[in-house]
Design a protein around this motif. Structure first.
Motif, PDB file in Angstrom:
ATOM      1  N   ALA A   1      -2.790   1.886   3.215  1.00 16.77           N
ATOM      2  CA  ALA A   1      -2.777   3.215   2.047  1.00 16.77           C
ATOM      3  C   ALA A   1      -3.389   2.393   0.701  1.00 16.77           C
ATOM      4  O   ALA A   1      -3.012   1.253   0.268  1.00 16.77           O
ATOM      5  CB  ALA A   1      -1.711   3.490   1.677  1.00 16.77           C
ATOM      6  N   ALA A   2      -4.103   3.250  -0.049  1.00 22.84           N
ATOM      7  CA  ALA A   2      -4.952   2.678  -1.222  1.00 22.84           C
ATOM      8  C   ALA A   2      -4.183   3.442  -2.486  1.00 22.84           C
ATOM      9  O   ALA A   2      -3.929   4.589  -2.268  1.00 22.84           O
ATOM     10  CB  ALA A   2      -6.456   3.114  -1.208  1.00 22.84           C
ATOM     11  N   TYR A   3      -3.907   3.055  -3.456  1.00 25.07           N
ATOM     12  CA  TYR A   3      -3.235   3.407  -4.880  1.00 25.07           C
ATOM     13  C   TYR A   3      -4.319   3.023  -5.814  1.00 25.07           C
ATOM     14  O   TYR A   3      -4.803   1.924  -6.040  1.00 25.07           O
ATOM     15  CB  TYR A   3      -2.162   2.806  -4.898  1.00 25.07           C
ATOM     16  CG  TYR A   3      -1.266   3.211  -3.737  1.00 25.07           C
ATOM     17  CD1 TYR A   3      -0.596   4.366  -3.174  1.00 25.07           C
ATOM     18  CD2 TYR A   3      -0.953   1.913  -2.776  1.00 25.07           C
ATOM     19  CE1 TYR A   3       0.123   4.383  -2.297  1.00 25.07           C
ATOM     20  CE2 TYR A   3      -0.287   2.042  -1.644  1.00 25.07           C
ATOM     21  CZ  TYR A   3       0.479   3.422  -1.357  1.00 25.07           C
ATOM     22  OH  TYR A   3       1.175   3.408  -0.437  1.00 25.07           O
TER      23      TYR A   3
ATOM     24  N   VAL B   1      -4.478  -1.877  -2.164  1.00 24.68           N
ATOM     25  CA  VAL B   1      -4.485  -1.314  -0.896  1.00 24.68           C
ATOM     26  C   VAL B   1      -3.290  -2.188  -0.286  1.00 24.68           C
ATOM     27  O   VAL B   1      -3.114  -3.328  -0.490  1.00 24.68           O
ATOM     28  CB  VAL B   1      -5.630  -1.639  -0.185  1.00 24.68           C
ATOM     29  CG1 VAL B   1      -5.430  -1.509   1.309  1.00 24.68           C
ATOM     30  CG2 VAL B   1      -6.822  -0.857  -0.771  1.00 24.68           C
ATOM     31  N   ARG B   2      -2.339  -1.356   0.259  1.00 23.43           N
ATOM     32  CA  ARG B   2      -1.304  -2.289   0.995  1.00 23.43           C
ATOM     33  C   ARG B   2      -1.431  -1.960   2.661  1.00 23.43           C
ATOM     34  O   ARG B   2      -1.689  -0.858   3.177  1.00 23.43           O
ATOM     35  CB  ARG B   2       0.038  -1.243   0.589  1.00 23.43           C
ATOM     36  CG  ARG B   2       1.309  -1.942   1.536  1.00 23.43           C
ATOM     37  CD  ARG B   2       2.560  -1.302   1.441  1.00 23.43           C
ATOM     38  NE  ARG B   2       3.061  -1.390   0.053  1.00 23.43           N
ATOM     39  CZ  ARG B   2       3.796  -0.309  -0.447  1.00 23.43           C
ATOM     40  NH1 ARG B   2       4.259   0.653   0.074  1.00 23.43           N
ATOM     41  NH2 ARG B   2       4.147  -0.457  -1.829  1.00 23.43           N
TER      42      ARG B   2
ATOM     43  N   GLU C   1      -0.924  13.647   0.238  1.00 23.99           N
ATOM     44  CA  GLU C   1       0.028  13.599  -0.722  1.00 23.99           C
ATOM     45  C   GLU C   1       1.623  13.585   0.001  1.00 23.99           C
ATOM     46  O   GLU C   1       1.561  14.378   1.076  1.00 23.99           O
ATOM     47  CB  GLU C   1      -0.061  14.821  -1.541  1.00 23.99           C
ATOM     48  CG  GLU C   1       1.192  15.054  -2.571  1.00 23.99           C
ATOM     49  CD  GLU C   1       0.828  15.963  -3.682  1.00 23.99           C
ATOM     50  OE1 GLU C   1       1.034  15.774  -4.738  1.00 23.99           O
ATOM     51  OE2 GLU C   1      -0.120  16.802  -3.745  1.00 23.99           O
ATOM     52  N   SER C   2       2.524  12.709  -0.486  1.00 23.27           N
ATOM     53  CA  SER C   2       3.795  12.681   0.166  1.00 23.27           C
ATOM     54  C   SER C   2       4.585  13.774  -0.708  1.00 23.27           C
ATOM     55  O   SER C   2       4.471  13.910  -1.857  1.00 23.27           O
ATOM     56  CB  SER C   2       4.383  11.480   0.034  1.00 23.27           C
ATOM     57  OG  SER C   2       3.705  10.468   0.750  1.00 23.27           O
TER      58      SER C   2
ATOM     59  N   ARG D   1       0.687  10.822  -4.369  1.00 24.59           N
ATOM     60  CA  ARG D   1      -0.877  10.930  -3.508  1.00 24.59           C
ATOM     61  C   ARG D   1      -1.256   9.377  -3.462  1.00 24.59           C
ATOM     62  O   ARG D   1      -0.991   8.594  -3.985  1.00 24.59           O
ATOM     63  CB  ARG D   1      -1.805  11.485  -4.961  1.00 24.59           C
ATOM     64  CG  ARG D   1      -1.712  12.939  -5.165  1.00 24.59           C
ATOM     65  CD  ARG D   1      -2.791  13.307  -6.151  1.00 24.59           C
ATOM     66  NE  ARG D   1      -2.369  14.298  -6.775  1.00 24.59           N
ATOM     67  CZ  ARG D   1      -1.813  14.544  -8.000  1.00 24.59           C
ATOM     68  NH1 ARG D   1      -1.668  13.600  -8.679  1.00 24.59           N
ATOM     69  NH2 ARG D   1      -1.539  15.654  -8.497  1.00 24.59           N
ATOM     70  N   HIS D   2      -2.053   9.439  -2.296  1.00 28.50           N
ATOM     71  CA  HIS D   2      -2.650   8.100  -1.745  1.00 28.50           C
ATOM     72  C   HIS D   2      -3.561   8.511  -0.949  1.00 28.50           C
ATOM     73  O   HIS D   2      -3.954   9.413  -0.578  1.00 28.50           O
ATOM     74  CB  HIS D   2      -1.371   7.386  -0.972  1.00 28.50           C
ATOM     75  CG  HIS D   2      -0.835   7.967   0.028  1.00 28.50           C
ATOM     76  ND1 HIS D   2       0.123   8.845  -0.402  1.00 28.50           N
ATOM     77  CD2 HIS D   2      -0.999   7.829   1.160  1.00 28.50           C
ATOM     78  CE1 HIS D   2       0.339   9.500   0.982  1.00 28.50           C
ATOM     79  NE2 HIS D   2      -0.105   9.006   1.974  1.00 28.50           N
TER      80      HIS D   2
ATOM     81  N   PHE E   1      -2.452   7.695  -8.453  1.00 23.86           N
ATOM     82  CA  PHE E   1      -1.980   7.827  -6.805  1.00 23.86           C
ATOM     83  C   PHE E   1      -1.190   6.316  -6.429  1.00 23.86           C
ATOM     84  O   PHE E   1      -1.532   5.375  -6.944  1.00 23.86           O
ATOM     85  CB  PHE E   1      -3.596   7.449  -5.964  1.00 23.86           C
ATOM     86  CG  PHE E   1      -4.383   8.499  -5.965  1.00 23.86           C
ATOM     87  CD1 PHE E   1      -4.876   8.971  -4.476  1.00 23.86           C
ATOM     88  CD2 PHE E   1      -5.006   9.314  -6.896  1.00 23.86           C
ATOM     89  CE1 PHE E   1      -5.483  10.207  -4.366  1.00 23.86           C
ATOM     90  CE2 PHE E   1      -5.817  10.371  -6.786  1.00 23.86           C
ATOM     91  CZ  PHE E   1      -6.038  11.128  -5.597  1.00 23.86           C
ATOM     92  N   ALA E   2      -0.003   6.809  -6.080  1.00 23.19           N
ATOM     93  CA  ALA E   2       1.006   5.818  -6.082  1.00 23.19           C
ATOM     94  C   ALA E   2       1.961   6.034  -4.792  1.00 23.19           C
ATOM     95  O   ALA E   2       1.878   7.135  -4.275  1.00 23.19           O
ATOM     96  CB  ALA E   2       1.886   5.834  -7.361  1.00 23.19           C
ATOM     97  N   PRO E   3       2.650   4.980  -4.468  1.00 21.62           N
ATOM     98  CA  PRO E   3       3.556   5.110  -3.369  1.00 21.62           C
ATOM     99  C   PRO E   3       4.378   6.229  -3.622  1.00 21.62           C
ATOM    100  O   PRO E   3       5.171   6.424  -4.818  1.00 21.62           O
ATOM    101  CB  PRO E   3       4.211   3.875  -3.240  1.00 21.62           C
ATOM    102  CG  PRO E   3       3.394   2.848  -3.835  1.00 21.62           C
ATOM    103  CD  PRO E   3       2.658   3.475  -4.937  1.00 21.62           C
TER     104      PRO E   3
END
Length: 145
Positions: A40-42, A29-30, A69-70, A100-101, A95-97
């Motif tokens: 945000a969690a990945y 989590v960032r 989702e970005s 998806r996150h 799920f990554a920067p």
């Protein structure tokens, strides 16, 4: 003769291996750069022997969590909520920067980088729930060592 039987035993037990199960790892989590903004969690979901559908992710240290989702279009990056994520059998879904996150809103202010692990609960359409510990990093950190 003994070596032949040992070889047969190894081949026989290899055929009895358990099928790969639905699992999660690499969770982090960032935290937000500005107090009051979402974290945000990945993580990575490893698909099991059958297709699955992720329908929710929660944690007890945030008031609300939403899967997002970005995407980039015409040089503009935006993000939108996604209600569910298909997890095909035997496939990894990351799920990554930049993709998806999970957005974590109203995080407990006592959660700090390098502090205690937080627990994410991933819920799937078939009723499966997976609890996964996540490390916490500060804004701008990558979550990788």
């Amino acid at each position: 003769m003994r070596g032949i039987f040992a070889g047969i035993a190894v081949v026989a037990t290899a055929g009895c291996a358990q099928p790969k199960q639905l699992s999660v790892d690499g969770a982090w989590v960032r935290l937000a750069a500005v107090q009051g903004r979402p974290a945000a969690a990945y993580f990575t979901i490893h698909g099991g022997p059958a297709d699955a559908t992720l329908i929710n992710v929660t944690t007890d240290v945030a008031i609300r969590a939403e899967m997002h989702e970005s995407m980039a279009s015409g040089g503009v990056t935006s993000m939108k909520p996604i209600p569910r994520v298909a997890i095909p059998a035997n496939t990894d879904v990351v799920f990554a920067p930049g993709g998806r996150h999970v957005m974590l809103y109203n995080m407990n202010p006592g959660i700090t980088p390098g502090g205690r692990l937080i627990t994410l609960t991933l819920s799937f359409a078939d009723g499966t729930r997976i609890l996964q510990n996540a490390t916490v990093v500060g804004a701008g950190d990558t979550g990788t060592k």
